[in-house]
Design an enzyme around this catalytic site. Structure first.
Site, PDB file in Angstrom:
ATOM      1  N   ASP A   1       5.658   3.567  -8.327  1.00 30.48           N
ATOM      2  CA  ASP A   1       4.744   3.033  -7.188  1.00 30.48           C
ATOM      3  C   ASP A   1       4.606   4.232  -6.150  1.00 30.48           C
ATOM      4  O   ASP A   1       5.540   4.804  -5.889  1.00 30.48           O
ATOM      5  CB  ASP A   1       5.414   1.995  -6.619  1.00 30.48           C
ATOM      6  CG  ASP A   1       4.649   1.348  -5.614  1.00 30.48           C
ATOM      7  OD1 ASP A   1       3.450   0.441  -5.986  1.00 30.48           O
ATOM      8  OD2 ASP A   1       4.770   1.172  -4.502  1.00 30.48           O
TER       9      ASP A   1
ATOM     10  N   HIS B   1       2.193   8.922  -2.302  1.00 30.06           N
ATOM     11  CA  HIS B   1       2.808   9.079  -0.890  1.00 30.06           C
ATOM     12  C   HIS B   1       4.149   9.790  -0.900  1.00 30.06           C
ATOM     13  O   HIS B   1       4.853   9.910   0.249  1.00 30.06           O
ATOM     14  CB  HIS B   1       2.989   7.843  -0.168  1.00 30.06           C
ATOM     15  CG  HIS B   1       1.570   6.892  -0.244  1.00 30.06           C
ATOM     16  ND1 HIS B   1       0.844   7.110   0.754  1.00 30.06           N
ATOM     17  CD2 HIS B   1       1.070   6.265  -1.035  1.00 30.06           C
ATOM     18  CE1 HIS B   1      -0.216   6.207   0.500  1.00 30.06           C
ATOM     19  NE2 HIS B   1      -0.201   5.788  -0.615  1.00 30.06           N
TER      20      HIS B   1
ATOM     21  N   ARG C   1       6.945   3.054 -13.989  1.00 35.43           N
ATOM     22  CA  ARG C   1       5.870   3.051 -13.404  1.00 35.43           C
ATOM     23  C   ARG C   1       6.404   3.434 -11.955  1.00 35.43           C
ATOM     24  O   ARG C   1       6.936   2.742 -10.967  1.00 35.43           O
ATOM     25  CB  ARG C   1       5.092   1.794 -13.258  1.00 35.43           C
ATOM     26  CG  ARG C   1       3.957   1.876 -12.097  1.00 35.43           C
ATOM     27  CD  ARG C   1       3.654   0.477 -11.622  1.00 35.43           C
ATOM     28  NE  ARG C   1       2.367   0.634 -10.711  1.00 35.43           N
ATOM     29  CZ  ARG C   1       2.340   0.426  -9.417  1.00 35.43           C
ATOM     30  NH1 ARG C   1       3.723   0.278  -8.942  1.00 35.43           N
ATOM     31  NH2 ARG C   1       1.427   0.388  -8.688  1.00 35.43           N
TER      32      ARG C   1
ATOM     33  N   ASN D   1       9.520   5.263  -2.771  1.00 34.24           N
ATOM     34  CA  ASN D   1       8.582   5.933  -1.590  1.00 34.24           C
ATOM     35  C   ASN D   1       9.234   5.310  -0.322  1.00 34.24           C
ATOM     36  O   ASN D   1       9.466   5.811   0.691  1.00 34.24           O
ATOM     37  CB  ASN D   1       7.212   5.368  -1.615  1.00 34.24           C
ATOM     38  CG  ASN D   1       6.287   5.991  -0.350  1.00 34.24           C
ATOM     39  OD1 ASN D   1       6.491   7.140  -0.117  1.00 34.24           O
ATOM     40  ND2 ASN D   1       5.773   4.951   0.381  1.00 34.24           N
TER      41      ASN D   1
ATOM     42  N   GLU E   1       1.756   5.969  -9.840  1.00 36.91           N
ATOM     43  CA  GLU E   1       0.560   5.458  -9.402  1.00 36.91           C
ATOM     44  C   GLU E   1      -0.107   6.433  -8.290  1.00 36.91           C
ATOM     45  O   GLU E   1       0.569   6.599  -7.154  1.00 36.91           O
ATOM     46  CB  GLU E   1       0.907   4.091  -8.711  1.00 36.91           C
ATOM     47  CG  GLU E   1      -0.398   3.224  -8.291  1.00 36.91           C
ATOM     48  CD  GLU E   1      -0.027   2.703  -6.643  1.00 36.91           C
ATOM     49  OE1 GLU E   1      -1.084   1.900  -6.369  1.00 36.91           O
ATOM     50  OE2 GLU E   1       0.777   3.050  -6.379  1.00 36.91           O
TER      51      GLU E   1
HETATM   52  C1  QV4 Z   1       0.841  -5.221   7.761  1.00 35.03           C
HETATM   53  C2  QV4 Z   1      -0.189  -4.542   8.290  1.00 35.03           C
HETATM   54  C3  QV4 Z   1       0.125  -3.100   8.422  1.00 35.03           C
HETATM   55  C4  QV4 Z   1       1.071  -2.819   9.473  1.00 35.03           C
HETATM   56  C5  QV4 Z   1       2.368  -3.556   9.041  1.00 35.03           C
HETATM   57  C6  QV4 Z   1       3.325  -3.685  10.149  1.00 35.03           C
HETATM   58  O1  QV4 Z   1      -1.235  -4.676   7.361  1.00 35.03           O
HETATM   59  O2  QV4 Z   1      -1.067  -2.298   8.918  1.00 35.03           O
HETATM   60  O3  QV4 Z   1       1.388  -1.347   9.499  1.00 35.03           O
HETATM   61  O4  QV4 Z   1       2.090  -4.939   8.709  1.00 35.03           O
HETATM   62  O5  QV4 Z   1       4.492  -4.107  10.087  1.00 35.03           O
HETATM   63  C7  QV4 Z   1       2.224  -6.280   2.872  1.00 35.03           C
HETATM   64  C8  QV4 Z   1       1.002  -6.967   3.737  1.00 35.03           C
HETATM   65  C9  QV4 Z   1       0.684  -5.950   4.524  1.00 35.03           C
HETATM   66  C10 QV4 Z   1       1.827  -5.685   5.615  1.00 35.03           C
HETATM   67  C11 QV4 Z   1       2.803  -4.972   4.697  1.00 35.03           C
HETATM   68  C12 QV4 Z   1       4.095  -4.726   5.439  1.00 35.03           C
HETATM   69  O6  QV4 Z   1       0.223  -7.239   2.858  1.00 35.03           O
HETATM   70  O7  QV4 Z   1      -0.466  -6.766   5.526  1.00 35.03           O
HETATM   71  O8  QV4 Z   1       1.365  -4.622   6.587  1.00 35.03           O
HETATM   72  O9  QV4 Z   1       3.302  -6.081   3.627  1.00 35.03           O
HETATM   73  O10 QV4 Z   1       4.649  -5.909   6.180  1.00 35.03           O
HETATM   74  C13 QV4 Z   1       1.774  -4.321  -1.825  1.00 35.03           C
HETATM   75  C14 QV4 Z   1       0.547  -5.076  -1.482  1.00 35.03           C
HETATM   76  C15 QV4 Z   1       0.620  -4.898   0.064  1.00 35.03           C
HETATM   77  C16 QV4 Z   1       2.010  -5.293   0.796  1.00 35.03           C
HETATM   78  C17 QV4 Z   1       2.876  -4.312   0.032  1.00 35.03           C
HETATM   79  C18 QV4 Z   1       4.131  -4.632   0.627  1.00 35.03           C
HETATM   80  O11 QV4 Z   1      -0.503  -4.620  -1.971  1.00 35.03           O
HETATM   81  O12 QV4 Z   1      -0.266  -5.829   0.668  1.00 35.03           O
HETATM   82  O13 QV4 Z   1       1.868  -5.365   2.102  1.00 35.03           O
HETATM   83  O14 QV4 Z   1       2.857  -4.556  -1.481  1.00 35.03           O
HETATM   84  O15 QV4 Z   1       4.749  -5.814   0.551  1.00 35.03           O
HETATM   85  C19 QV4 Z   1      -2.719   2.573  -1.343  1.00 35.03           C
HETATM   86  C20 QV4 Z   1      -1.610   3.387  -1.786  1.00 35.03           C
HETATM   87  C21 QV4 Z   1      -0.934   2.717  -3.028  1.00 35.03           C
HETATM   88  C22 QV4 Z   1      -0.835   1.245  -2.932  1.00 35.03           C
HETATM   89  C23 QV4 Z   1      -2.263   0.323  -2.495  1.00 35.03           C
HETATM   90  C24 QV4 Z   1      -2.035  -0.930  -2.224  1.00 35.03           C
HETATM   91  O16 QV4 Z   1      -1.998   4.753  -2.139  1.00 35.03           O
HETATM   92  O17 QV4 Z   1       0.205   3.144  -3.461  1.00 35.03           O
HETATM   93  O18 QV4 Z   1      -2.505   1.120  -1.211  1.00 35.03           O
HETATM   94  N1  QV4 Z   1      -0.283   0.369  -4.257  1.00 35.03           N
HETATM   95  C25 QV4 Z   1       0.933   0.233  -4.259  1.00 35.03           C
HETATM   96  C26 QV4 Z   1       1.216  -1.151  -5.061  1.00 35.03           C
HETATM   97  C27 QV4 Z   1       1.115  -2.123  -4.338  1.00 35.03           C
HETATM   98  C28 QV4 Z   1       1.958  -2.013  -3.058  1.00 35.03           C
HETATM   99  C29 QV4 Z   1       2.403  -0.847  -2.672  1.00 35.03           C
HETATM  100  C30 QV4 Z   1       1.895   0.293  -3.185  1.00 35.03           C
HETATM  101  C31 QV4 Z   1       3.590  -0.758  -1.533  1.00 35.03           C
HETATM  102  O19 QV4 Z   1       0.711  -1.120  -6.383  1.00 35.03           O
HETATM  103  O20 QV4 Z   1       1.134  -3.441  -4.803  1.00 35.03           O
HETATM  104  O21 QV4 Z   1       1.644  -2.947  -1.973  1.00 35.03           O
HETATM  105  O22 QV4 Z   1       4.778  -0.684  -2.347  1.00 35.03           O
HETATM  106  O23 QV4 Z   1      -3.897   2.774  -2.106  1.00 35.03           O
END
Ligand code: QV4
Length: 474
Positions: free
Chosen positions: A188, A192, A186, A98, A225
């Site tokens: 991710d 999206h 899987r 994505n 996912e």
């Molecule tokens: C922060 C702010 C944002 C802002 C951004 C700006 O929170 O609002 O826009 O900065 O730069 C990390 C931080 C997060 C940060 C982001 C970008 O926690 O605060 O944004 O990085 O710097 C994992 C973690 C996230 C992590 C992300 C990337 O859970 O916390 O974000 O990795 O490192 C939805 C989706 C689903 C998703 C789920 C979590 O539909 O698809 O949310 N699940 C998958 C994975 C998950 C992963 C991602 C997707 C992204 O299972 O583990 O997120 O790949 O439900």
């Protein structure tokens, strides 16, 4: 692409979250193979950004498709896949199609040493430039398809999968992993991405590598996912025919039931009866690496008694493609995996019972959990029969004449004769003990000619479940 390509009678995938490749190879040989696990979901394999403090989630921010991360390099990855396949354990990779990384001040350097400028959407290691991404916007309305599929999930640069270049790079990356012997992926954040784009990508992939023991013309297993609590604009139904889909309602409802918010007797119609996806399209789990960190209904290792009961039910009830979580201990969302002073991930170590120490939880090594992996293998291809309940939180059922399960989630004892459907004999309860050299270290149950046995699960017993099967006859 719903076939996970399991060996023999095997049935259960384990997610070895954040493990190193060399440790997984060893685990396949010394534990997973011998215990009958079918496969491993591994953490993302391609190069990621380095975030301060090394939170686990840095691996969800790709920089390139080079196979070097804190879990190891390409050679170690290839060695792991080969060694696991050799003992009948399949490897499924968590892939990020994505997006790339989020913003980073200045030039970022990834885990393989590749530089990128995420703010400019410049990833020369692939290469991707700004034109390969959707314009930046924020997801504020999760029921707006455009936002969900074309804006940035938590600020992660959103690739345009309708572009030929992006498609070709993603396909090349996945084909590289197939060449190395993986059984599937899987996907991710599948929700999206437009399902038409994913369909194109999945159908363009190579067949699985016959040199790793896959039959000719085997298609990669895909599980996507998609978080759909029901009634979402972008729904699981758009993806379910392309590959399996994570059934998040399974996780939420099983948590509710074993937390005592819903009587266990209602589980009689578990599965499609609860509005879940058809069994062969549903990837099921008690918790995953995201929702185990959220408060709420979902159970995790921190509530071990209920967690073990929920897992036993998960693995005993014939519904879905089962995945077991194997975690590291965490305090909050950002806790990194066990690491040393140089920020290298440390290998799991085991105590004399085979349980993990030093920050790894290894639910898959809890006897009550791996014993149920064995149960599921032993009862494969049988139906649920002989359902019994007390009208509340005591239930039991059979899997044909091969296995029997009973649960007590009431605050009083379960003590009575129940139909186990098993051939006459004495069976070892694989939850309270193990069958070692023909004798049982836990409870034993004697089944009479009519298939009945006396079942006792005290309300204060260590575990609230009892499991018998034909491969554990004393
Ligand atoms: C922060 C702010 C944002 C802002 C951004 C700006 O929170 O609002 O826009 O900065 O730069 C990390 C931080 C997060 C940060 C982001 C970008 O926690 O605060 O944004 O990085 O710097 C994992 C973690 C996230 C992590 C992300 C990337 O859970 O916390 O974000 O990795 O490192 C939805 C989706 C689903 C998703 C789920 C979590 O539909 O698809 O949310 N699940 C998958 C994975 C998950 C992963 C991602 C997707 C992204 O299972 O583990 O997120 O790949 O439900």
């Amino acid at each position: 692409q719903h076939n996970p390509h399991w060996w023999g009678n095997r049935n259960t995938i384990v997610h070895l979250f954040e493990w190193k490749w060399s440790d997984i190879a060893q685990e396949c040989e010394s534990f997973l193979g011998p215990r009958g696990f079918a496969g491993v979901q591994v953490s993302p394999v391609n190069e990621n950004i380095i975030a301060a403090g090394r939170p686990w989630w840095e691996r969800y921010q790709p920089i390139s498709y080079k196979l070097t991360t804190r879990s190891g390099n390409e050679e170690e990855f290839g060695d792991m896949v080969r060694r696991c396949n050799d003992v009948g354990v399949r490897i499924y990779v968590d892939v990020l199609l994505n997006h790339m990384s989020g913003d980073f001040d200045g030039v970022a350097v990834g885990t393989a040493g590749t530089e990128a400028e995420p703010r400019k959407k410049s990833f020369p290691g692939v290469p991707y430039t700004a034109q390969d991404f959707h314009p930046t916007c924020e997801i504020t309305d999760w029921n707006d398809r455009f936002q969900v599929q074309q804006c940035e999930l938590v600020g992660l640069k959103d690739l345009d999968q309708s572009s030929d270049w992006v498609r070709s790079k993603l396909i090349e990356f996945l084909d590289h992993l197939i060449e190395l012997g993986v059984a599937g992926f899987r996907v991710d954040a599948a929700k999206h991405m437009a399902s038409e784009d994913l369909e194109y990508i999945y159908s363009s992939l190579s067949n699985l590598n016959i040199d790793h023991g896959f039959p000719h013309n085997s298609r990669p297993f895909i599980f996507q996912e998609v978080i759909d609590h029901g009634h979402e604009t972008v729904s699981r139904d758009e993806y379910k025919d392309l590959g399996a889909v994570t059934e998040f309602r399974f996780s939420e409802e099983i948590g509710n039931a074993f937390r005592g918010n819903n009587a266990l007797k209602w589980l009689q119609s578990w599965g499609t009866g609860w509005g879940f996806l058809p069994s062969g399209q549903a990837l099921t789990f008690v918790d995953n690496h995201d929702n185990q960190r959220d408060a709420g209904a979902v159970l995790n290792y921190k509530s071990p008694r209920q967690y073990k009961m929920a897992t036993a039910f998960h693995l005993a009830y014939p519904y879905g493609i089962s995945r077991v979580m194997s975690s590291f201990a965490f305090d909050d969302h950002d806790t990194p995996p066990p690491q040393d002073a140089q920020e290298r991930i440390i290998s799991p170590e085991f105590d004399e019972d085979g349980a993990c120490v030093s920050g790894w939880i290894c639910e898959h090594r809890w006897r009550q959990i791996y014993a149920m992996v064995g149960f599921k293998n032993a009862v494969r291809d049988t139906e649920i029969t002989g359902w019994w309940d007390n009208g509340d939180n005591q239930i039991s059922f059979c899997r044909g004449n091969k296995g029997f399960l009973a649960f007590n989630n009431n605050l009083y004892d379960l003590s009575q004769d129940l139909n186990t459907c098993l051939p006459a004999g004495t069976y070892c309860d694989v939850i309270s003990g193990s069958l070692i050299d023909g004798s049982c270290t836990g409870k034993s149950v004697t089944v009479n000619e009519n298939g009945y046995g006396y079942i006792h699960i005290g309300s204060d017993d260590f575990d609230g479940v009892l499991a018998l099967h034909v491969d554990a006859k004393v």
